[in-house]
Design an enzyme around this catalytic site. Structure first.
Site, mmCIF file in Angstrom:
data_model
loop_
_atom_site.group_PDB
_atom_site.id
_atom_site.type_symbol
_atom_site.label_atom_id
_atom_site.label_comp_id
_atom_site.label_asym_id
_atom_site.label_seq_id
_atom_site.Cartn_x
_atom_site.Cartn_y
_atom_site.Cartn_z
ATOM 1 N N CYS A 13 60.781 74.680 -5.666
ATOM 2 C CA CYS A 13 61.191 73.301 -5.959
ATOM 3 C C CYS A 13 59.945 72.421 -5.884
ATOM 4 C CB CYS A 13 62.302 72.823 -5.022
ATOM 5 S SG CYS A 13 61.836 72.631 -3.286
ATOM 6 N N ARG A 19 65.199 72.125 -1.212
ATOM 7 C CA ARG A 19 66.001 73.098 -1.957
ATOM 8 C C ARG A 19 65.504 74.536 -1.845
ATOM 9 N NH1 ARG A 19 65.536 69.949 -7.480
ATOM 10 N NH2 ARG A 19 63.496 69.581 -6.530
ATOM 11 N N ASP A 130 67.669 67.384 -6.288
ATOM 12 C CA ASP A 130 66.879 67.173 -5.071
ATOM 13 C C ASP A 130 67.643 66.250 -4.118
ATOM 14 O OD1 ASP A 130 64.946 66.807 -3.139
ATOM 15 O OD2 ASP A 130 63.340 66.359 -4.571
#
Length: 158
Positions: A13, A19, A130
């Site tokens: 990410c 994440r 996100d």
């Protein structure tokens, strides 16, 4: 011979604090529970250098603790070597995918299959948003998406 049966996955990410460490921890738990962890090399990384050396976001850690999933990770940025050594690089959104594809073009020996983790979601939620600017429920959403996607990915890759 055992070396050949080992597979590898890198979850990616933007910052490697929300994440991707959640996805990494979820996947580690899945392969551990199925007694196949010795067949997998699992890690996570960032496309950016913003958070290098930092632990996962405390809200993500709390979420994982609630679900009884161990999480220990220090943020790092993806390297050229990662593209050459991982079988799969699974990312969270289109921006990650663009960054990874651009970086992979600079690596002659790229063997990794680069995909969105969400492409494995049985509920067809392609993007894992996100949660950094969100709240605890946003982290829970990421966790649930990661569980669904990691299960489906493991099923296909196993």
């Amino acid at each position: 011979m055992a070396e050949q049966s080992t597979k590898s996955v890198l979850f990616v990410c933007l910052g490697n604090i929300c994440r991707s460490p959640i996805a990494e921890a979820v996947f580690r738990k899945l392969v551990t529970d199925q007694n196949i962890s010795e067949n997998w090399r699992v890690d996570s990384a960032a496309t950016s250098g913003y958070e290098i050396g930092n632990p996962p976001d405390y809200r993500g850690q709390s979420c994982m603790k609630r679900h009884g999933i161990p999480m220990s990770h220090v943020a790092r940025q993806i390297t050229r070597e990662d593209f050459a050594t991982f079988d799969y690089i699974l990312c969270m959104d289109e921006s990650n995918l663009r960054d990874l594809n651009r970086k992979s073009n600079q690596v002659k020996t790229c063997k990794a299959k680069i995909e969105l983790l969400g492409s494995y979601d049985p509920q067809k939620q392609l993007i894992i948003e996100d949660p950094y600017y969100g709240n605890d429920s946003d982290f829970e959403t990421v966790y649930q998406q990661c569980v669904r996607c990691c299960r489906a990915f493991l099923e296909k890759a196993h």
